[in-house]
Design a protein around this motif. Structure first.
Motif, mmCIF file in Angstrom:
data_model
loop_
_atom_site.group_PDB
_atom_site.id
_atom_site.type_symbol
_atom_site.label_atom_id
_atom_site.label_comp_id
_atom_site.label_asym_id
_atom_site.label_seq_id
_atom_site.Cartn_x
_atom_site.Cartn_y
_atom_site.Cartn_z
ATOM 1 N N PRO A 124 32.579 6.576 -8.776
ATOM 2 C CA PRO A 124 33.657 6.718 -7.746
ATOM 3 C C PRO A 124 32.995 7.438 -6.431
ATOM 4 O O PRO A 124 32.207 8.407 -6.873
ATOM 5 N N GLY A 125 33.209 7.059 -5.360
ATOM 6 C CA GLY A 125 32.633 7.493 -4.270
ATOM 7 C C GLY A 125 31.194 7.122 -3.826
ATOM 8 O O GLY A 125 30.796 7.582 -2.632
ATOM 9 N N GLU A 126 30.651 6.250 -4.658
ATOM 10 C CA GLU A 126 29.568 5.924 -4.010
ATOM 11 C C GLU A 126 29.303 5.030 -3.055
ATOM 12 O O GLU A 126 30.126 4.061 -2.991
ATOM 13 N N THR A 127 28.107 5.024 -2.147
ATOM 14 C CA THR A 127 27.986 3.897 -1.193
ATOM 15 C C THR A 127 26.740 3.509 -1.263
ATOM 16 O O THR A 127 25.770 4.007 -2.009
ATOM 17 N N ALA A 128 26.164 2.540 -0.556
ATOM 18 C CA ALA A 128 25.085 1.996 -0.680
ATOM 19 C C ALA A 128 24.057 2.810 -0.347
ATOM 20 O O ALA A 128 22.796 2.954 -0.912
ATOM 21 N N SER A 129 24.167 3.665 0.696
ATOM 22 C CA SER A 129 23.196 4.554 1.239
ATOM 23 C C SER A 129 22.884 5.831 0.171
ATOM 24 O O SER A 129 21.765 6.187 -0.142
ATOM 25 N N ALA B 117 19.316 6.423 -1.698
ATOM 26 C CA ALA B 117 18.821 7.697 -1.647
ATOM 27 C C ALA B 117 18.564 8.383 -3.088
ATOM 28 O O ALA B 117 17.730 8.959 -3.526
ATOM 29 N N ARG B 118 19.536 7.950 -4.286
ATOM 30 C CA ARG B 118 19.139 8.163 -5.579
ATOM 31 C C ARG B 118 17.881 7.844 -6.165
ATOM 32 O O ARG B 118 17.243 8.551 -6.911
ATOM 33 N N TYR B 119 17.698 6.738 -5.817
ATOM 34 C CA TYR B 119 16.222 6.283 -6.256
ATOM 35 C C TYR B 119 15.138 6.100 -5.447
ATOM 36 O O TYR B 119 14.106 5.396 -5.719
ATOM 37 N N GLY B 120 15.321 6.790 -4.137
ATOM 38 C CA GLY B 120 14.380 7.005 -3.134
ATOM 39 C C GLY B 120 14.034 5.728 -2.396
ATOM 40 O O GLY B 120 12.604 5.346 -2.237
ATOM 41 N N VAL B 121 14.867 4.773 -2.261
ATOM 42 C CA VAL B 121 14.509 3.524 -1.583
ATOM 43 C C VAL B 121 15.386 3.073 -0.246
ATOM 44 O O VAL B 121 16.166 4.045 -0.090
ATOM 45 N N ARG B 122 15.448 2.197 0.213
ATOM 46 C CA ARG B 122 15.907 1.563 1.520
ATOM 47 C C ARG B 122 17.179 1.065 1.079
ATOM 48 O O ARG B 122 17.075 0.272 0.140
ATOM 49 N N ARG B 123 18.345 0.804 2.055
ATOM 50 C CA ARG B 123 19.154 -0.096 1.653
ATOM 51 C C ARG B 123 18.685 -1.503 1.700
ATOM 52 O O ARG B 123 19.276 -2.327 0.731
ATOM 53 N N LYS C 49 24.395 -7.440 -0.285
ATOM 54 C CA LYS C 49 24.229 -7.543 1.067
ATOM 55 C C LYS C 49 25.182 -8.301 1.822
ATOM 56 O O LYS C 49 25.502 -7.959 3.085
ATOM 57 N N ARG C 50 25.985 -9.236 1.235
ATOM 58 C CA ARG C 50 27.045 -9.777 1.802
ATOM 59 C C ARG C 50 28.231 -8.885 2.334
ATOM 60 O O ARG C 50 28.818 -9.013 3.194
ATOM 61 N N ASP C 51 28.371 -7.955 1.217
ATOM 62 C CA ASP C 51 29.585 -6.800 1.410
ATOM 63 C C ASP C 51 29.176 -5.555 0.806
ATOM 64 O O ASP C 51 29.576 -5.132 -0.053
ATOM 65 N N PRO C 52 28.450 -4.872 1.660
ATOM 66 C CA PRO C 52 27.826 -3.486 1.281
ATOM 67 C C PRO C 52 28.948 -2.323 1.430
ATOM 68 O O PRO C 52 28.608 -1.358 0.848
ATOM 69 N N ASN C 53 29.982 -2.713 1.977
ATOM 70 C CA ASN C 53 30.937 -1.448 2.162
ATOM 71 C C ASN C 53 32.253 -1.443 1.439
ATOM 72 O O ASN C 53 33.016 -0.797 1.232
ATOM 73 N N ASN C 54 32.150 -2.402 0.469
ATOM 74 C CA ASN C 54 33.391 -2.276 -0.731
ATOM 75 C C ASN C 54 32.874 -2.365 -2.301
ATOM 76 O O ASN C 54 32.976 -3.457 -2.660
ATOM 77 N N LEU C 55 32.063 -1.327 -2.560
ATOM 78 C CA LEU C 55 31.484 -1.220 -3.820
ATOM 79 C C LEU C 55 32.773 -1.105 -4.816
ATOM 80 O O LEU C 55 33.710 -0.149 -4.529
ATOM 81 N N ARG C 56 32.567 -1.600 -6.039
ATOM 82 C CA ARG C 56 33.623 -1.392 -7.086
ATOM 83 C C ARG C 56 32.984 -0.455 -8.100
ATOM 84 O O ARG C 56 31.881 -0.599 -8.498
ATOM 85 N N VAL C 57 33.933 0.585 -8.633
ATOM 86 C CA VAL C 57 33.563 1.384 -9.736
ATOM 87 C C VAL C 57 33.281 0.395 -10.867
ATOM 88 O O VAL C 57 33.954 -0.595 -11.381
ATOM 89 N N GLY C 58 31.977 0.878 -11.422
ATOM 90 C CA GLY C 58 31.618 -0.040 -12.691
ATOM 91 C C GLY C 58 30.644 -1.317 -12.267
ATOM 92 O O GLY C 58 30.042 -1.939 -12.999
#
Length: 525
Positions: free
Chosen positions: A233-238, A242-248, A259-268
């Motif tokens: 919960p609460g996570e974004t692509a950014s 950052a958690r893994y030290g890479v770029r989006r 890539k098609r829908d980076p703003n609608n992540l689902r829990v799980g």
């Protein structure tokens, strides 16, 4: 009498002679001599009889284990692949199976005979040595044998890996990547030994590597294994980047749906990533609010930001400034590093075919004799500074510090800077220190935050940066400048460790001691 001409004519069409084969199987030297004298010929080499090794040699049986190759087995016993094929008629070195029994012939004096592999056991004991001396002698032999196996084959602590040649790679570059030598790679790859300068894109090479470096994925350009991240919960692509030290963009490359829908992540939802920061186990906990605790206090105690902690509540927290004693909050806490990843960092190495950074219009090289890097590193440095100069007009020249020595290798007092993929760069300063070539400590009074931000971003935008080491207090100054001047929160979350705390590794730009007068850039392989 048979003439020489007629003998040669007959030899073009040899006929298999069963009696001769039986004599060879018995290893009869007298029989060989008799046949040679009777025919006036030197016999062509025949396959060895399984189980016979000849005078002064000992016959052993080796049972193939998972991951072993004929080359590795041959190196373990101190013999050649050709010898293995000779002593195992019909053996295809490229097709061996687990459990297959192979015949090995070694000199009886060889110290490469592993214990409990011989068909014969010796009951003789030396009465000239004390038990203590005998144990020391065995320990020395074991150490020497292990050392040779590590360098010649794949012994303890090493694994056999398959490397697929990429465009532009040389044998030296491949050897450097795996921490081995060109000679060892040639030893394990007969085709390369014949034509070391004719590598083909897509060609597969057998390479012995340290176990902790094995298992890296082609999808990650062999920098790391692929890891599957599960969205909380609460996570974004950014935040995930950052958690893994890479770029989006790195995440989008491996996850088309993201890539098609980076703003609608689902829990799980699962996301593949090639981590620069080793992934850690994550545990879901419930925190009971104690008397006097604030929301920020709780976030700090778990090593997360208040916004992350709020996201964990999935919208069920009405006002984070009005907590009740005993109220339950959901928290995700990091644990140990996920098995198979580890915190291995390849600081050590050498630099082959290094390129010296030439003088430039927009930068000053502090020590030209210590400015050798890979061709990719040199291009990235020049590209970044050129891009920066186009945006930060009127600023001082950039001060470029150490990269690597010519040929690379140990470079005290640096721990890294050995393989041409590191560079130290001075912060952009204001006032009388702006043109000082010697690195000077930066602070809130002399740091040109705008130009330093542009310089950092120019390096990152080359797409070749693994990470940047920068003092946490200076991160804060640059972060706050960028936020005030319109840089999105998602970009700042992705790039900076700040404000998560210097003890939590995240982002591309991370804290490391000793970086108050310069920042350190590590380029990817």
């Amino acid at each position: 009498m048979v003439t020489a001409r007629r003998v040669r004519a007959r030899w073009r069409a040899p006929v298999f002679n069963p009696p001769r084969a039986r004599l060879l199987a018995r290893g009869s030297a007298a029989a060989l001599a008799t046949i040679a004298i009777a025919t006036g010929l030197l016999l062509a080499p025949q396959p060895a009889a399984a189980g016979y090794c000849g005078p002064g040699r000992e016959h052993l049986r080796h049972e193939v284990k998972s991951g072993e190759t004929v080359g590795g087995i041959a190196a373990e016993y101190g013999v050649t692949v050709k010898s293995m094929v000779y002593n195992n008629p019909g053996l295809d070195p490229a097709k061996i199976s687990v459990g297959q029994s192979l015949h090995v012939c070694v000199d009886k004096t060889s110290d490469k005979v592993p214990e409990k592999t011989s068909d014969k056991t010796s009951d003789k004991k030396s009465d000239k040595k004390s038990d203590k001396a005998d144990k020391a002698d065995k320990a020395d032999k074991k150490s020497d044998s292990s050392s040779r196996r590590a360098s010649e084959g794949c012994g303890k602590g090493f694994k056999r890996a398959v490397h697929e040649v990429r465009s532009g790679e040389s044998l030296g570059a491949i050897a450097s990547e795996y921490g081995t030598t060109e000679e060892v790679i040639k030893h394990d790859n007969p085709a390369v030994r014949k034509h070391p300068n004719m590598l083909r894109v897509g060609q597969e090479l057998q390479v012995c590597v340290e176990s902790r470096r094995a298992g890296k994925s082609k999808l990650c350009d062999y920098r790391s294994p692929v890891y599957t991240h599960e969205v909380i919960p609460g996570e974004t692509a950014s935040l995930i980047a950052a958690r893994y030290g890479v770029r989006r963009q790195d995440l989008y490359r491996l996850n088309a749906s993201l890539k098609r829908d980076p703003n609608n992540l689902r829990v799980g939802q699962t996301i593949r990533v090639c981590p620069d920061i080793a992934p850690r186990e994550r545990v879901k906990l419930q925190h009971s609010v104690a008397s006097g605790e604030t929301f920020s206090d709780i976030a700090v105690s778990y090593g997360v930001t208040p916004s992350e902690l709020e996201g964990y509540q999935r919208g069920h927290l009405k006002d984070r400034n009005k907590l009740r004693v005993g109220q339950e909050l959901t928290v995700y806490k990091d644990g140990g590093i996920v098995p198979g990843f580890g915190a291995y960092e390849d600081d050590k190495g050498v630099l082959k075919s290094g390129v010296q950074l030439p003088p430039g219009r927009h930068y000053v090289v502090k020590h030209p004799t210590l400015s050798y890097g890979t061709s990719k590193t040199i291009r990235a440095i020049q590209s970044a500074i050129s891009s920066y100069a186009g945006q930060a007009k009127g600023g001082p020249k950039i001060h470029v510090g150490d990269i690597s020595k010519k040929g690379g290798g140990s470079f005290p007092p640096h721990v890294s800077h050995q393989h041409g993929r590191d560079v130290d760069v001075g912060y952009v300063l204001e006032g009388e220190l702006a043109d000082e070539i010697k690195f000077r400590s930066a602070n809130k009074d002399n740091l040109d935050a705008r130009r330093t931000w542009l310089l950092l971003k120019a390096f990152i935008d080359t797409g070749e940066v693994g990470h940047i080491f920068m003092s946490y207090s200076l991160q804060k100054l640059v972060y706050e400048y960028a936020r005030k001047h319109g840089v999105s929160e998602s970009t700042l979350d992705e790039l900076f460790q700040y404000p998560r705390g210097r003890g939590r590794t995240a982002g591309i730009i991370r804290h490391w001691r000793g970086h108050s007068n310069h920042f350190h850039v590590r380029f990817r392989k």
